[in-house]
Enzyme design. Structure first.
Site, mmCIF file in Angstrom:
data_model
loop_
_atom_site.group_PDB
_atom_site.id
_atom_site.type_symbol
_atom_site.label_atom_id
_atom_site.label_comp_id
_atom_site.label_asym_id
_atom_site.label_seq_id
_atom_site.Cartn_x
_atom_site.Cartn_y
_atom_site.Cartn_z
ATOM 1 N N ASP A 1 74.922 74.995 83.321
ATOM 2 C CA ASP A 1 73.604 74.465 82.972
ATOM 3 C C ASP A 1 73.549 74.162 81.470
ATOM 4 O O ASP A 1 73.633 75.077 80.649
ATOM 5 C CB ASP A 1 72.538 75.502 83.347
ATOM 6 C CG ASP A 1 71.127 74.950 83.277
ATOM 7 O OD1 ASP A 1 70.943 73.856 82.717
ATOM 8 O OD2 ASP A 1 70.210 75.620 83.780
ATOM 9 N N HIS B 1 70.088 66.151 91.244
ATOM 10 C CA HIS B 1 69.368 66.583 90.047
ATOM 11 C C HIS B 1 69.969 65.986 88.777
ATOM 12 O O HIS B 1 69.232 65.528 87.886
ATOM 13 C CB HIS B 1 69.395 68.119 89.964
ATOM 14 C CG HIS B 1 68.672 68.670 88.788
ATOM 15 N ND1 HIS B 1 67.299 68.751 88.725
ATOM 16 C CD2 HIS B 1 69.134 69.187 87.609
ATOM 17 C CE1 HIS B 1 66.937 69.287 87.574
ATOM 18 N NE2 HIS B 1 68.031 69.558 86.873
#
Length: 449
Positions: free
Chosen positions: A261, A357
């Site tokens: 991330d 995403h």
């Protein structure tokens, strides 16, 4: 302090970009074995010697632990010795590498507290932050409400940063509405919102980060105590990241879904980094006080981990658009390879799905809109039904949330495959002033304008 000790004491933000951890964390990846002894270590040693009778009477407690350790106590490691600078053009804690422990806390001014009291509070908080970030006690003296608690007595600075921001309501309560920036307008509603008003917004916001849990908690207590009589806690949240040095090589952090991330974060070396992250100078305007500052959007995002973990890994990867093992885009390459959104597989389907995403949140799909994400993971226990209350304390930085966070979140809201596995439970937007110059406190240019 010896020459070796001085060399080991790095400065946060010079060795790694936000979103990374590992051996390239905030400071050199070597152990300082020099004879130099920090003031905190000296104080801790003296305290232990003074308590000899108590330790001996414990029948092998702390003394037994120390005696059975295979090696003699070593000098402060580079992780503990690394110091972030309080003074500067920007506040600390924005571009620094991710820290192992974090606390987010919002305050509301108490009834009767005005601009004068708010200025005095920011002066106290700034003085406290400066001392703690340098690895010194919060205040002198051995008694009274302002004395240091001693929680982090034996530790070094440990990359501690303390960052301050102002919420929209702060300006009306201090008579400063003329200086209220338009970028602090309320965020629009999103379909994934399940917001708890009691854990959202606030007059004042403080972000605390450190690479040691005790150092971070020590700062939290000092900030809370410093607010007494002027502001009360509205909400407070605790977070964590991987500890620097726990991976064999520098790596982007993983979140609680196991995904890498932060790959797409803008980098300080980017030509347009400052333009995207920091508020430009605006001399002669009511918002002149915000020069060198930024806006923080803070969202508590619960991850529905039980549902997520039922998905096979290849399904998880299609939801995100990246390989779970190494963060590389499904279109091929390594983590840092540019995504090929047009690439199709043998079956004719896009390799990176339309609703992935990574595709929807990319600057290329949002007119260049970008923000610097610098989150903490959180875990607040397990509910009676066995589901974990865990997820992400999402913190992103940008020059204007209506050009950074809002357009990206609107697009995610319309079709992100990840939406069914997350829930936004709290929200806040804060104007974060630029750094304090020598002799200044944070926010002084606003509060004394």
């Amino acid at each position: 302090m010896s020459k070796t000790s001085k060399q080991a004491r790095g400065r946060v933000g010079t060795s790694a970009s936000p979103g990374t951890s590992g051996t390239s964390g905030p400071g050199p990846g070597t152990t300082d074995s020099s004879p130099g002894v920090s003031r905190r270590r000296l104080l801790g040693t003296a305290g232990a010697a003074g308590a000899t009778g108590l330790v001996l009477g414990a029948g092998g407690g702390a003394a037994g632990y120390a005696a059975t350790r295979p090696d003699a106590p070593a000098a402060l490691t580079s992780i503990g010795a690394t110091e972030a600078m309080f003074h500067g053009k920007h506040q600390p804690g924005i571009t620094a590498p991710l820290q192992a422990r974090g606390h987010l806390v919002a305050f509301d001014l108490v009834a009767g507290a005005s601009r004068k009291e708010a200025a005095a509070l920011m002066r106290r908080w700034s003085a406290t932050a400066k001392e703690l970030m340098a690895g010194r006690p919060a205040a002198g003296g051995s008694d009274g409400p302002g004395h240091d608690t001693g929680i982090a007595l034996d530790a070094g600075p440990s990359s501690l940063t303390v960052t301050f921001g102002f919420g929209r309501t702060f300006f009306a309560r201090t008579g400063l509405t003329a200086a209220l920036p338009a970028a602090l307008d309320p965020l629009p509603a999103f379909s994934s919102d399940h917001l708890d008003a009691k854990r959202s917004e606030g007059d004042l916001w403080v972000q605390i980060g450190a690479d040691d849990a005790l150092v971070a908690f020590h700062a939290l207590r000092a900030i809370q105590k410093g607010a007494a009589g002027t502001a009360r806690v509205r909400w407070q949240m605790n977070g964590f990241n991987r500890t620097p040095g726990t991976t064999a090589r520098p790596m982007t952090a993983r979140n609680l879904m196991g995904q890498i991330d932060g790959t797409g974060n803008p980098k300080p070396a980017d030509e347009d980094f400052d333009r995207r992250v920091f508020v430009p100078d605006s001399p002669g305007t009511p918002q002149e006080w915000l020069a060198g500052g930024s806006y923080a959007v803070v969202r508590r995002i619960r991850m529905l981990l039980d549902d997520w973990e039922k998905l096979p890994v290849d399904h998880q990867e299609r939801v995100i658009g990246r390989r779970k093992a190494d963060g590389a885009p499904l279109s091929g390459g390594t983590e840092t390879t540019e995504m090929d959104f047009d690439k199709a597989g043998p079956d004719g389907r896009l390799v990176i799905p339309d609703n992935a995403h990574a595709r929807i949140s990319s600057p290329e799909e949002n007119g260049g809109a970008a923000m610097l994400r610098r989150p903490f993971s959180y875990h607040d226990g397990i509910a009676e039904d066995g589901t974990p209350d865990a997820g992400l304390l999402f913190v992103c930085w940008q020059a204007d949330p209506f050009r950074g966070f809002v357009p990206v979140q609107r697009k995610l809201d319309r079709g992100d495959a990840l939406s069914r596995f997350i829930r936004h439970e709290s929200s806040g937007v804060f104007a974060v002033p630029g750094g304090a110059a020598e002799g200044e406190y944070v926010g002084q240019r606003l509060l004394e304008s």
